[in-house]
Design an enzyme around this catalytic site. Structure first.
Site, PDB file in Angstrom:
ATOM      1  N   THR A 106     -48.628  22.979  53.073  1.00 55.43           N
ATOM      2  CA  THR A 106     -47.959  23.404  52.316  1.00 55.43           C
ATOM      3  C   THR A 106     -46.383  23.277  53.079  1.00 55.43           C
ATOM      4  OG1 THR A 106     -46.578  25.727  52.625  1.00 55.43           O
ATOM      5  CG2 THR A 106     -48.197  25.990  53.647  1.00 55.43           C
ATOM      6  N   GLU A 116     -44.504  25.424  54.030  1.00 54.96           N
ATOM      7  CA  GLU A 116     -43.710  25.783  54.891  1.00 54.96           C
ATOM      8  C   GLU A 116     -44.277  25.341  55.988  1.00 54.96           C
ATOM      9  OE1 GLU A 116     -42.288  28.869  54.882  1.00 54.96           O
ATOM     10  OE2 GLU A 116     -41.853  28.501  52.794  1.00 54.96           O
ATOM     11  N   TYR A 172     -48.395  33.107  57.765  1.00 53.19           N
ATOM     12  CA  TYR A 172     -48.750  32.390  56.295  1.00 53.19           C
ATOM     13  C   TYR A 172     -48.328  31.059  57.381  1.00 53.19           C
ATOM     14  CZ  TYR A 172     -48.530  29.428  52.183  1.00 53.19           C
ATOM     15  OH  TYR A 172     -49.390  28.921  51.518  1.00 53.19           O
TER      16      TYR A 172
HETATM   17  P1  NAP Z   1     -52.130  32.982  44.508  1.00 52.85           P
HETATM   18  O1  NAP Z   1     -51.599  32.622  42.567  1.00 52.85           O
HETATM   19  O2  NAP Z   1     -51.444  33.776  44.806  1.00 52.85           O
HETATM   20  O3  NAP Z   1     -53.227  32.400  43.857  1.00 52.85           O
HETATM   21  C1  NAP Z   1     -53.948  32.848  45.433  1.00 52.85           C
HETATM   22  C2  NAP Z   1     -55.741  33.310  44.988  1.00 52.85           C
HETATM   23  O4  NAP Z   1     -56.650  33.084  46.155  1.00 52.85           O
HETATM   24  C3  NAP Z   1     -56.402  33.814  44.262  1.00 52.85           C
HETATM   25  O5  NAP Z   1     -56.887  33.434  42.839  1.00 52.85           O
HETATM   26  C4  NAP Z   1     -56.600  35.080  44.701  1.00 52.85           C
HETATM   27  O6  NAP Z   1     -57.833  36.079  44.413  1.00 52.85           O
HETATM   28  C5  NAP Z   1     -57.165  33.684  46.035  1.00 52.85           C
HETATM   29  N1  NAP Z   1     -57.705  34.986  47.197  1.00 52.85           N
HETATM   30  C6  NAP Z   1     -56.453  35.074  47.365  1.00 52.85           C
HETATM   31  N2  NAP Z   1     -57.114  35.980  49.163  1.00 52.85           N
HETATM   32  C7  NAP Z   1     -58.644  35.412  49.357  1.00 52.85           C
HETATM   33  C8  NAP Z   1     -60.363  35.993  49.794  1.00 52.85           C
HETATM   34  N3  NAP Z   1     -59.736  36.373  50.356  1.00 52.85           N
HETATM   35  N4  NAP Z   1     -61.253  35.826  49.172  1.00 52.85           N
HETATM   36  C9  NAP Z   1     -61.230  35.147  48.146  1.00 52.85           C
HETATM   37  N5  NAP Z   1     -59.920  34.914  47.143  1.00 52.85           N
HETATM   38  C10 NAP Z   1     -58.858  34.865  47.795  1.00 52.85           C
HETATM   39  O7  NAP Z   1     -51.930  31.096  44.460  1.00 52.85           O
HETATM   40  P2  NAP Z   1     -50.736  29.811  44.258  1.00 52.85           P
HETATM   41  O8  NAP Z   1     -49.874  30.086  43.936  1.00 52.85           O
HETATM   42  O9  NAP Z   1     -52.067  29.507  42.885  1.00 52.85           O
HETATM   43  O10 NAP Z   1     -51.376  28.423  45.355  1.00 52.85           O
HETATM   44  C11 NAP Z   1     -52.760  28.306  45.844  1.00 52.85           C
HETATM   45  C12 NAP Z   1     -52.810  27.510  46.686  1.00 52.85           C
HETATM   46  O11 NAP Z   1     -52.247  26.247  47.150  1.00 52.85           O
HETATM   47  C13 NAP Z   1     -52.583  29.113  47.948  1.00 52.85           C
HETATM   48  O12 NAP Z   1     -53.017  28.467  49.224  1.00 52.85           O
HETATM   49  C14 NAP Z   1     -51.519  28.976  48.583  1.00 52.85           C
HETATM   50  O13 NAP Z   1     -50.937  28.927  49.696  1.00 52.85           O
HETATM   51  C15 NAP Z   1     -51.113  27.245  48.819  1.00 52.85           C
HETATM   52  N6  NAP Z   1     -49.324  27.118  48.282  1.00 52.85           N
HETATM   53  C16 NAP Z   1     -49.100  26.820  47.060  1.00 52.85           C
HETATM   54  C17 NAP Z   1     -47.127  26.815  47.052  1.00 52.85           C
HETATM   55  C18 NAP Z   1     -47.357  26.750  45.280  1.00 52.85           C
HETATM   56  O14 NAP Z   1     -45.542  27.069  45.502  1.00 52.85           O
HETATM   57  N7  NAP Z   1     -47.255  27.637  44.545  1.00 52.85           N
HETATM   58  C19 NAP Z   1     -47.450  25.617  47.425  1.00 52.85           C
HETATM   59  C20 NAP Z   1     -48.110  25.017  48.208  1.00 52.85           C
HETATM   60  C21 NAP Z   1     -49.021  25.825  48.526  1.00 52.85           C
HETATM   61  P3  NAP Z   1     -56.656  37.402  43.839  1.00 52.85           P
HETATM   62  O15 NAP Z   1     -56.453  36.735  42.182  1.00 52.85           O
HETATM   63  O16 NAP Z   1     -58.064  38.507  43.174  1.00 52.85           O
HETATM   64  O17 NAP Z   1     -55.571  37.785  44.044  1.00 52.85           O
HETATM   65  N1  GDD Z   2     -40.807  36.747  47.264  1.00 50.96           N
HETATM   66  C1  GDD Z   2     -39.578  36.615  47.327  1.00 50.96           C
HETATM   67  N2  GDD Z   2     -38.887  38.257  46.990  1.00 50.96           N
HETATM   68  N3  GDD Z   2     -38.377  36.121  47.980  1.00 50.96           N
HETATM   69  C2  GDD Z   2     -37.054  35.885  48.030  1.00 50.96           C
HETATM   70  C3  GDD Z   2     -36.144  37.108  47.049  1.00 50.96           C
HETATM   71  C4  GDD Z   2     -36.991  38.355  46.784  1.00 50.96           C
HETATM   72  O1  GDD Z   2     -36.344  39.625  46.338  1.00 50.96           O
HETATM   73  N4  GDD Z   2     -34.918  36.789  47.232  1.00 50.96           N
HETATM   74  C5  GDD Z   2     -35.162  36.087  47.658  1.00 50.96           C
HETATM   75  N5  GDD Z   2     -36.278  34.785  47.769  1.00 50.96           N
HETATM   76  C6  GDD Z   2     -36.049  33.452  48.869  1.00 50.96           C
HETATM   77  C7  GDD Z   2     -37.315  33.678  50.246  1.00 50.96           C
HETATM   78  O2  GDD Z   2     -36.730  34.548  51.152  1.00 50.96           O
HETATM   79  C8  GDD Z   2     -37.551  32.691  50.055  1.00 50.96           C
HETATM   80  O3  GDD Z   2     -36.611  31.964  51.107  1.00 50.96           O
HETATM   81  C9  GDD Z   2     -37.185  32.314  48.712  1.00 50.96           C
HETATM   82  O4  GDD Z   2     -37.168  32.707  47.954  1.00 50.96           O
HETATM   83  C10 GDD Z   2     -39.094  32.253  47.919  1.00 50.96           C
HETATM   84  O5  GDD Z   2     -39.574  32.947  48.073  1.00 50.96           O
HETATM   85  P1  GDD Z   2     -41.283  32.573  47.306  1.00 50.96           P
HETATM   86  O6  GDD Z   2     -41.399  32.590  45.955  1.00 50.96           O
HETATM   87  O7  GDD Z   2     -41.670  33.883  48.307  1.00 50.96           O
HETATM   88  O8  GDD Z   2     -41.900  31.484  48.002  1.00 50.96           O
HETATM   89  P2  GDD Z   2     -41.814  30.903  49.586  1.00 50.96           P
HETATM   90  O9  GDD Z   2     -40.917  29.862  49.831  1.00 50.96           O
HETATM   91  O10 GDD Z   2     -41.424  31.725  50.805  1.00 50.96           O
HETATM   92  O11 GDD Z   2     -43.009  30.368  49.524  1.00 50.96           O
HETATM   93  C11 GDD Z   2     -44.297  29.351  48.817  1.00 50.96           C
HETATM   94  O12 GDD Z   2     -43.859  28.302  48.395  1.00 50.96           O
HETATM   95  C12 GDD Z   2     -44.481  28.259  49.845  1.00 50.96           C
HETATM   96  C13 GDD Z   2     -45.014  26.213  49.586  1.00 50.96           C
HETATM   97  O13 GDD Z   2     -43.265  25.931  50.163  1.00 50.96           O
HETATM   98  C14 GDD Z   2     -45.457  29.909  48.838  1.00 50.96           C
HETATM   99  O14 GDD Z   2     -46.125  29.676  47.544  1.00 50.96           O
HETATM  100  C15 GDD Z   2     -46.548  30.103  48.977  1.00 50.96           C
HETATM  101  O15 GDD Z   2     -47.430  30.049  48.893  1.00 50.96           O
HETATM  102  C16 GDD Z   2     -46.202  28.546  49.147  1.00 50.96           C
HETATM  103  O16 GDD Z   2     -46.552  27.937  50.325  1.00 50.96           O
END
Ligand code: NAP
Ligand code: GDD
Length: 347
Positions: free
Chosen positions: A135, A137, A159
């Site tokens: 990620t 992050e 995280y």
């Molecule tokens: P998500 O929608 O939160 O999905 C996470 C998945 O992991 C869900 O299926 C959840 O199950 C499962 N899970 C959580 N804890 C678990 C555990 N202890 N054992 C087994 N399964 C578990 O996340 P996503 O957006 O699809 O992201 C997929 C991956 O990419 C994650 O690893 C995230 O950290 C990483 N990532 C995401 C982004 C982004 O912007 N989306 C960017 C960079 C990296 P439930 O459905 O039961 O909750």
């Molecule tokens: N969730 C949330 N809720 N975020 C908020 C809010 C709110 O009400 N208001 C402002 N934010 C700001 C957060 O502080 C952050 O800076 C930004 O919006 C994005 O927040 P999220 O959508 O929660 O995503 P994230 O960037 O913290 O993390 C996501 O992206 C990562 C990749 O950069 C997640 O998908 C992570 O799993 C992933 O690794």
């Protein structure tokens, strides 16, 4: 030709569901790992489970497992002996990781270690390729205008530190044992299937409900945080491509553009034809609907994190060159698709 077999952890999540669709289209046999929950958690993949072609052809299977439970992971990997494992399961919410740091480390750091150990100990090193959901992050508050594969990591949440452990473990198992193991350093990616507490989906749900008269106002945190926002459909294709390369390599996947949370709201309002005006400052800032004069968005300090990542903007030159990375979606198109989907749901 023999069908490839893949395991997807986190199949019930946003990315897992899109990746399952992609692999099934590519004629894979897909095994999804899902954790037990007291309510159904398969909404994003129900359409696949109900698809007669997929089920009758025995191409899609679900198994109970948990990233914190080595025995379930070992058992399934030994039974399935997959060609590819996509590790997408994680406690993926940054804000929640401050409240549950130990659980986040167990699932996000030790979970991938458990999979890599299984690949090694079950003599699958030559057979099973491994993708780790790394990620942006990891970069934390980098002082670089763009972040790429050479940028120093500076994780600033439980995280991100857990994901950093997984990132280096993936590299370590590649270098020590020759496992085809790669990290996809993906920047934020959204879609109509995004979890409802991430900021993009939260904004779209809130504003759509306000537009339809189903809600009066919504609260928000840091409006100035800047993210490089892409679409999950584009990003899961790159996960697959990374495992089809000749040699294992880590890649940054991003759009190269960055927008603030405020800009996200502004464009969503424009698309919904809500004319807005921002007033006040900092924790006293709010936004009114010009046509009614009513407050529709209010800043609330409960949404601020103990530590914030202020600015992310990726540079994906390597992916452009080697994976032919070219996203189909842009910032506006993502928001428009998310709004249209929510309007359809609530109407
Ligand atoms: P998500 O929608 O939160 O999905 C996470 C998945 O992991 C869900 O299926 C959840 O199950 C499962 N899970 C959580 N804890 C678990 C555990 N202890 N054992 C087994 N399964 C578990 O996340 P996503 O957006 O699809 O992201 C997929 C991956 O990419 C994650 O690893 C995230 O950290 C990483 N990532 C995401 C982004 C982004 O912007 N989306 C960017 C960079 C990296 P439930 O459905 O039961 O909750
Ligand atoms: N969730 C949330 N809720 N975020 C908020 C809010 C709110 O009400 N208001 C402002 N934010 C700001 C957060 O502080 C952050 O800076 C930004 O919006 C994005 O927040 P999220 O959508 O929660 O995503 P994230 O960037 O913290 O993390 C996501 O992206 C990562 C990749 O950069 C997640 O998908 C992570 O799993 C992933 O690794």
């Amino acid at each position: 030709m023999k069908k490839k077999i893949a395991i997807i952890t986190g199949i019930t999540g946003q990315d897992g569901s899109y990746l399952a669709e992609l692999l099934l289209k590519k004629k894979y046999i897909v095994h999804g790992l899902k954790r037990r929950s007291s309510l159904f958690n398969t909404e994003r993949i129900d359409h696949l489970m109900l698809d007669r072609n997929i089920f009758q052809n025995k191409n899609f299977f679900l198994h109970h497992a948990d990233m914190t439970d080595s025995s379930s992971i070992n058992y399934l990997i030994s039974k399935i002996k997959p060609d590819e494992i996509y590790n997408l399961a994680a406690q993926s919410h940054v804000a929640v990781s401050f409240e549950q740091p130990e659980y986040t480390a167990n699932s996000d750091a030790l979970g991938p270690l458990r999979i890599l150990e299984a690949i090694k100990n079950l003599n699958l090193i030559k057979k099973t390729k491994f993708y780790q959901a790394s990620t942006s992050e990891l970069y934390g508050n980098s002082d670089k205008k763009f972040q790429d594969e050479t940028t120093k990591f500076s994780p600033s949440s439980p995280y991100a530190t857990a994901k950093l452990y997984a990132h280096w473990t993936t590299i370590n198992y590649r270098e020590s044992y020759g496992i085809f193991a790669v990290n996809g350093i993906l920047f934020n990616h959204e879609s109509p299937r995004r979890g409802e507490t991430f900021v993009s989906r939260k904004i779209i749900i809130g504003l759509t409900k306000i537009k339809l008269g189903l809600q009066d106002y919504m609260t928000i945190g840091n409006l100035e945080a800047s993210r490089d926002w892409g679409h999950a459909i584009d990003y899961v294709e790159m996960m697959w491509k990374m495992l089809q390369q000749k040699t294992p390599e880590d890649f940054v996947i991003s759009t190269g553009k960055t927008y603030t949370v405020r800009q996200f709201i502004n464009y969503a309002c424009k698309y919904l034809s809500i004319k807005i005006l921002w007033q006040g400052e900092g924790l006293n800032e709010y936004c009114i609907d010009r046509s009614t004069g009513k407050k529709i968005i209010v800043v609330d300090k409960k949404h601020f994190r103990p530590n914030e990542v202020h600015y992310l903007r990726g540079r994906s030159k390597q992916a452009q060159k080697k994976l032919k990375w070219k996203p189909k979606y842009n910032f506006k198109k993502i928001i428009e698709e998310m709004v249209d989907s929510e309007l359809k749901r609530f109407k």
